[in-house]
Design an enzyme around this catalytic site. Structure first.
Site, PDB file in Angstrom:
ATOM      1  N   SER A 172       1.237   3.630  -2.524  1.00  0.00           N
ATOM      2  CA  SER A 172       0.951   4.669  -3.519  1.00  0.00           C
ATOM      3  C   SER A 172       0.734   6.024  -2.881  1.00  0.00           C
ATOM      4  O   SER A 172       0.847   7.061  -3.560  1.00  0.00           O
ATOM      5  CB  SER A 172      -0.271   4.291  -4.356  1.00  0.00           C
ATOM      6  OG  SER A 172      -1.430   4.197  -3.550  1.00  0.00           O
ATOM      7  N   SER A 173       0.458   6.066  -1.582  1.00  0.00           N
ATOM      8  CA  SER A 173       0.213   7.343  -0.909  1.00  0.00           C
ATOM      9  C   SER A 173       0.332   7.158   0.594  1.00  0.00           C
ATOM     10  O   SER A 173       0.501   6.041   1.093  1.00  0.00           O
ATOM     11  CB  SER A 173      -1.188   7.878  -1.259  1.00  0.00           C
ATOM     12  OG  SER A 173      -2.187   7.002  -0.769  1.00  0.00           O
ATOM     13  N   GLY A 174       0.246   8.256   1.315  1.00  0.00           N
ATOM     14  CA  GLY A 174       0.087   8.237   2.764  1.00  0.00           C
ATOM     15  C   GLY A 174       1.169   7.521   3.540  1.00  0.00           C
ATOM     16  O   GLY A 174       2.370   7.671   3.278  1.00  0.00           O
ATOM     17  N   ILE A 175       0.748   6.741   4.518  1.00  0.00           N
ATOM     18  CA  ILE A 175       1.674   6.068   5.431  1.00  0.00           C
ATOM     19  C   ILE A 175       2.572   5.102   4.689  1.00  0.00           C
ATOM     20  O   ILE A 175       3.776   5.020   4.972  1.00  0.00           O
ATOM     21  CB  ILE A 175       0.884   5.341   6.535  1.00  0.00           C
ATOM     22  CG1 ILE A 175       0.184   6.352   7.450  1.00  0.00           C
ATOM     23  CG2 ILE A 175       1.796   4.436   7.353  1.00  0.00           C
ATOM     24  CD1 ILE A 175      -0.796   5.726   8.428  1.00  0.00           C
ATOM     25  N   GLY A 176       2.035   4.359   3.740  1.00  0.00           N
ATOM     26  CA  GLY A 176       2.849   3.393   3.005  1.00  0.00           C
ATOM     27  C   GLY A 176       3.946   4.054   2.208  1.00  0.00           C
ATOM     28  O   GLY A 176       5.099   3.599   2.205  1.00  0.00           O
ATOM     29  N   GLY A 235       0.804  -1.222   0.000  1.00  0.00           N
ATOM     30  CA  GLY A 235       0.000   0.000   0.000  1.00  0.00           C
ATOM     31  C   GLY A 235       0.833   1.265   0.000  1.00  0.00           C
ATOM     32  O   GLY A 235       0.641   2.155   0.831  1.00  0.00           O
ATOM     33  N   TYR A 241     -15.089  -1.234   9.442  1.00  0.00           N
ATOM     34  CA  TYR A 241     -13.656  -0.917   9.486  1.00  0.00           C
ATOM     35  C   TYR A 241     -13.055  -1.333  10.827  1.00  0.00           C
ATOM     36  O   TYR A 241     -12.003  -1.987  10.883  1.00  0.00           O
ATOM     37  CB  TYR A 241     -13.447   0.572   9.245  1.00  0.00           C
ATOM     38  CG  TYR A 241     -12.008   1.006   9.310  1.00  0.00           C
ATOM     39  CD1 TYR A 241     -11.133   0.738   8.257  1.00  0.00           C
ATOM     40  CD2 TYR A 241     -11.498   1.673  10.427  1.00  0.00           C
ATOM     41  CE1 TYR A 241      -9.800   1.122   8.312  1.00  0.00           C
ATOM     42  CE2 TYR A 241     -10.171   2.061  10.493  1.00  0.00           C
ATOM     43  CZ  TYR A 241      -9.327   1.790   9.433  1.00  0.00           C
ATOM     44  OH  TYR A 241      -8.006   2.165   9.491  1.00  0.00           O
ATOM     45  N   SER A 263      -4.692   0.438  13.738  1.00  0.00           N
ATOM     46  CA  SER A 263      -5.276   1.749  13.997  1.00  0.00           C
ATOM     47  C   SER A 263      -5.743   1.752  15.440  1.00  0.00           C
ATOM     48  O   SER A 263      -5.979   0.680  16.019  1.00  0.00           O
ATOM     49  CB  SER A 263      -6.478   1.976  13.060  1.00  0.00           C
ATOM     50  OG  SER A 263      -7.286   3.046  13.500  1.00  0.00           O
TER      51      SER A 263
END
Length: 281
Positions: free
Chosen positions: A12-16, A10, A151, A138
């Site tokens: 492609s963006s953010g935390i990853g 994961g 979620y 989370s």
């Protein structure tokens, strides 16, 4: 861990994305995966700006063939795997009366079964290397939250799975860590809000959802939320610490929030907190 091979999902963006770059800056050989490598532009740009290289590969954690192909690539290219960061996932807003069971199953598929499938594929290589398994959960994997039923259920499942796996994996030389961010300023929330709106108009849920969304917007405001880089630093610390904790919260806010649940034997404290999130209704 220098020169060790780390698979991050994961990215492609953010935390990853931030984790892939930070790990490469620490000298780790990063195989950065994402479902659609056509979205790799931001990671390539961030890697170039940081002066590091990342090996970008396709991986859809919900597709068995994609997982098999990615791990075949790892074996043939590197012959080893020292760590995995299970980060791929998707947010979701819903409440069971006004959404489909198919939607709930989809949330479980990417956020829970995707983690399980990648973990299963990785464990033989991690055992060979005496490696690390780090999973991004989370605070929603500790505290159930309004309109996050599916979620939070998926993240609760991840926490139970990893907590149960940890002593077994440790006995075979693999350290397991769960990372619990709180509110993080990334594209995650905007992606969730861009989903098809819940069909709540004209139902008793409409005002409750409006109150929740207003509270959430404030919590995830960049002035209040943690940055993706801050979470990435905690993840890379778990990869490189000689004795990482089994559970890591990534900020004081996350520690305080998770601590509510862990000391709340009868559930009343959590309910007193979360009911205020929809009190504007």
């Amino acid at each position: 861990m220098s020169e060790s091979v780390v698979l991050v999902t994961g990215t492609s963006s953010g935390i990853g994305l931030a984790t892939a770059v930070h790990a490469a800056q620490r000298g780790l050989r990063v195989v950065a995966t994402m479902r659609d490598t056509g979205r790799a532009g931001p990671l390539r740009a961030a890697s170039e700006a940081a002066g590091v290289e990342t090996d970008i590969q396709a991986l859809d954690v919900t597709d068995a063939d994609s997982i098999e192909a990615c791990f075949a690539y790892l074996r043939s290219t590197y012959g080893r795997l020292d760590a995995v960061v299970n980060n791929a996932g998707a947010g979701h807003l819903g409440s069971i009366e006004v959404e489909s069971l198919a939607a709930v199953r989809s949330v479980m598929e990417v956020n829970f079964f995707g983690v399980v499938a990648v973990t299963k594929a990785a464990l033989p290589l991690l055992r060979e290397a005496g490696g690390r398994l780090v999973t991004v959960s989370s605070v929603g994997g500790v505290v159930g939250q309004p309109f996050n039923e599916a979620y939070c259920a998926a993240k609760f499942a991840v926490e139970g799975f990893m907590e149960s796996l940890a002593p077994v994996a440790s006995a075979l030389g693999v350290r397991v860590t769960v990372v619990e961010p709180g509110a993080v300023s990334t594209e995650f929330v905007s992606n969730v809000q861009a989903q098809e709106p819940l069909p709540v108009q004209g139902t008793p849920y409409a005002d409750l959802l409006d109150a929740y969304l207003a509270r959430t917007a404030a919590a995830f405001d960049p002035a209040a939320a943690q940055t993706a880089d801050g979470v990435a630093e905690a993840i890379v610390a778990a990869l490189t610490d000689p004795d990482p904790a089994a559970r890591i919260q990534t900020s004081d806010a996350a520690r305080g929030f998770a601590g509510i649940k862990l000391s709340d034997l009868d559930g009343s404290h959590v309910q007193n907190v979360t009911r205020h999130w929809i009190a504007g209704a």
